[in-house]
Design a protein around this motif. Structure first.
Motif, PDB file in Angstrom:
ATOM      1  N   LYS A   1       0.878 -17.890   1.613  1.00  0.00           N
ATOM      2  CA  LYS A   1       1.793 -18.185   0.851  1.00  0.00           C
ATOM      3  C   LYS A   1       2.524 -17.824   0.009  1.00  0.00           C
ATOM      4  CE  LYS A   1       2.217 -22.263  -3.186  1.00  0.00           C
ATOM      5  NZ  LYS A   1       1.566 -22.960  -3.704  1.00  0.00           N
ATOM      6  N   GLU A   2       2.256 -15.935  -0.460  1.00  0.00           N
ATOM      7  CA  GLU A   2       2.662 -15.074  -1.872  1.00  0.00           C
ATOM      8  C   GLU A   2       3.405 -14.470  -0.456  1.00  0.00           C
ATOM      9  OE1 GLU A   2       0.916 -11.840  -4.840  1.00  0.00           O
ATOM     10  OE2 GLU A   2      -0.638 -13.086  -3.625  1.00  0.00           O
ATOM     11  N   MET A   3       3.564 -14.328   0.403  1.00  0.00           N
ATOM     12  CA  MET A   3       3.894 -13.383   1.374  1.00  0.00           C
ATOM     13  C   MET A   3       5.134 -13.732   1.161  1.00  0.00           C
ATOM     14  SD  MET A   3       1.955 -11.379   3.971  1.00  0.00           S
ATOM     15  CE  MET A   3       3.075 -11.543   5.349  1.00  0.00           C
ATOM     16  N   THR A   4       5.503 -15.396   1.359  1.00  0.00           N
ATOM     17  CA  THR A   4       6.931 -15.550   1.397  1.00  0.00           C
ATOM     18  C   THR A   4       7.484 -15.889   0.506  1.00  0.00           C
ATOM     19  OG1 THR A   4       5.965 -17.820   0.658  1.00  0.00           O
ATOM     20  CG2 THR A   4       5.427 -17.893   3.207  1.00  0.00           C
ATOM     21  N   SER A   5       6.678 -15.169  -0.735  1.00  0.00           N
ATOM     22  CA  SER A   5       7.673 -15.830  -2.302  1.00  0.00           C
ATOM     23  C   SER A   5       8.223 -14.088  -2.602  1.00  0.00           C
ATOM     24  CB  SER A   5       6.529 -16.423  -3.212  1.00  0.00           C
ATOM     25  OG  SER A   5       5.481 -15.994  -3.302  1.00  0.00           O
ATOM     26  N   GLY A   6       7.385 -13.123  -2.070  1.00  0.00           N
ATOM     27  CA  GLY A   6       8.031 -12.511  -2.170  1.00  0.00           C
ATOM     28  C   GLY A   6       7.417 -10.816  -1.199  1.00  0.00           C
ATOM     29  N   LEU A   7       7.440  -9.867  -2.382  1.00  0.00           N
ATOM     30  CA  LEU A   7       6.601  -8.807  -1.346  1.00  0.00           C
ATOM     31  C   LEU A   7       5.386  -9.030  -1.762  1.00  0.00           C
ATOM     32  CD1 LEU A   7       9.194  -6.183  -1.949  1.00  0.00           C
ATOM     33  CD2 LEU A   7       9.361  -7.312  -0.018  1.00  0.00           C
ATOM     34  N   VAL A   8       4.603  -7.619  -0.614  1.00  0.00           N
ATOM     35  CA  VAL A   8       2.983  -8.189  -1.182  1.00  0.00           C
ATOM     36  C   VAL A   8       2.430  -6.586  -0.555  1.00  0.00           C
ATOM     37  CG1 VAL A   8       0.631  -8.448  -0.232  1.00  0.00           C
ATOM     38  CG2 VAL A   8       2.495 -10.324  -0.922  1.00  0.00           C
ATOM     39  N   ARG A   9       2.035  -5.285  -1.529  1.00  0.00           N
ATOM     40  CA  ARG A   9       1.299  -4.919  -1.101  1.00  0.00           C
ATOM     41  C   ARG A   9       0.068  -4.553  -0.729  1.00  0.00           C
ATOM     42  NH1 ARG A   9       5.870  -4.435  -0.153  1.00  0.00           N
ATOM     43  NH2 ARG A   9       7.507  -2.965  -0.978  1.00  0.00           N
ATOM     44  N   ILE A  10      -0.792  -4.804  -0.477  1.00  0.00           N
ATOM     45  CA  ILE A  10      -2.147  -4.020  -0.491  1.00  0.00           C
ATOM     46  C   ILE A  10      -2.450  -3.163  -0.076  1.00  0.00           C
ATOM     47  CG2 ILE A  10      -4.361  -5.071   0.729  1.00  0.00           C
ATOM     48  CD1 ILE A  10      -2.191  -7.321   1.320  1.00  0.00           C
ATOM     49  N   ALA A  11      -3.841  -3.023  -1.216  1.00  0.00           N
ATOM     50  CA  ALA A  11      -4.238  -0.961  -1.395  1.00  0.00           C
ATOM     51  C   ALA A  11      -5.329  -1.315  -1.585  1.00  0.00           C
ATOM     52  CB  ALA A  11      -3.531  -0.483  -2.336  1.00  0.00           C
ATOM     53  N   LEU A  12      -6.305  -0.671   0.460  1.00  0.00           N
ATOM     54  CA  LEU A  12      -7.462  -0.463   0.153  1.00  0.00           C
ATOM     55  C   LEU A  12      -7.334   0.812   0.331  1.00  0.00           C
ATOM     56  CD1 LEU A  12      -6.040  -2.272   2.055  1.00  0.00           C
ATOM     57  CD2 LEU A  12      -8.628  -2.411   4.137  1.00  0.00           C
ATOM     58  N   GLU A  13      -8.995   1.365  -1.032  1.00  0.00           N
ATOM     59  CA  GLU A  13      -9.724   2.379  -1.288  1.00  0.00           C
ATOM     60  C   GLU A  13     -10.890   2.813  -0.758  1.00  0.00           C
ATOM     61  OE1 GLU A  13      -9.087   3.027  -5.063  1.00  0.00           O
ATOM     62  OE2 GLU A  13      -6.451   3.591  -5.297  1.00  0.00           O
ATOM     63  N   SER A  14     -11.186   3.922   0.132  1.00  0.00           N
ATOM     64  CA  SER A  14     -12.790   4.178   0.363  1.00  0.00           C
ATOM     65  C   SER A  14     -12.844   5.264  -0.494  1.00  0.00           C
ATOM     66  CB  SER A  14     -12.776   4.812   2.120  1.00  0.00           C
ATOM     67  OG  SER A  14     -13.701   4.357   2.092  1.00  0.00           O
TER      68      SER A  14
END
Length: 229
Positions: free
Chosen positions: A104-117
């Motif tokens: 749903k969030e992707m349909t409303s705007g840009l999404v940035r996901i960061a994965l840190e290890s």
């Protein structure tokens, strides 16, 4: 006044520099560089339900991958990366985000996901590939969402990959009998979103996945960063 005697020439003559022989290794390297790069082919296993025996072998380039976000609408979403839709997953990571909320969030705007290890001992980090890290701290649009886990592909994961092997991009609901497979009906429908991603490697400790827009004009709706710090 008698002039001083001139110095006698030294009996040691300057030695001439020996010319270095041509390095054979460099010669062969120049030959190998002129050869075309051959990429390995991969084939989706044919012994899985819903997979036909006429699966086509497709070569992988490594610069673009297929990314699938899927899961039950109210349960945690999983990310699967493949060289192409007919290949086994390179990696499956379960993210601490409800599937329905993320889509749903992707349909409303840009999404940035960061994965840190986190980096472990130097020797262990050198031997472990970035995508093989088992635990990730996940951020969505700058907010910490929790922890993600890398896992081996489950029966559900392979079921989804088999159903979508003819799909290069898109989204929707997949057929799945929750009761027959012991899944809580409260988790909702099995939904998915699939797209192509440009895979950019910064170093052995950083990669980025940029979603390729179908129209090729607008910027990516989803970007996934993987970094080892």
């Amino acid at each position: 006044m008698t002039p001083p005697p001139s110095p006698r020439p030294s009996p040691l003559q300057p030695s001439k520099k020996k010319q270095k022989p041509i390095k054979i290794i460099r010669y062969f390297r120049s030959i190998f560089r002129s050869l075309p790069i051959l990429t390995p082919s991969c084939k989706f296993p044919t012994n899985l339900p819903g997979v036909h025996s006429d699966a086509i072998s497709v070569s992988s380039s490594g610069s673009r991958v297929t990314g699938t976000l899927f899961g039950f609408r109210k349960a945690r979403v999983s990310l699967a990366l493949q060289d192409n839709p007919r290949c086994l997953p390179i990696v499956v990571i379960e993210l601490p985000l409800p599937t329905g909320n993320l889509l749903k969030e992707m349909t409303s705007g840009l999404v940035r996901i960061a994965l840190e290890s986190e980096k472990r001992a130097a020797a262990a980090s050198e031997k472990t590939k970035l995508l093989d890290e088992p635990v990730w701290t996940v951020y969505c649009n700058g907010r910490k969402a929790g922890y993600g886990m890398k896992r081996e592909p489950s029966q559900l994961d392979m079921h989804v990959m088999a159903l979508l092997q003819a799909v290069s991009m898109g989204g929707g609901v997949l057929p799945y009998d929750n009761a027959e497979n012991g899944v809580n009906d409260g988790d909702g429908e099995l939904t998915y979103m699939r797209a192509n991603f440009d895979r950019v490697t910064g170093s052995k400790d950083s990669e980025a996945l940029y979603m390729v827009s179908p129209d090729g004009q607008n910027g990516p709706e989803l970007t996934i960063f993987l970094v080892r710090v």
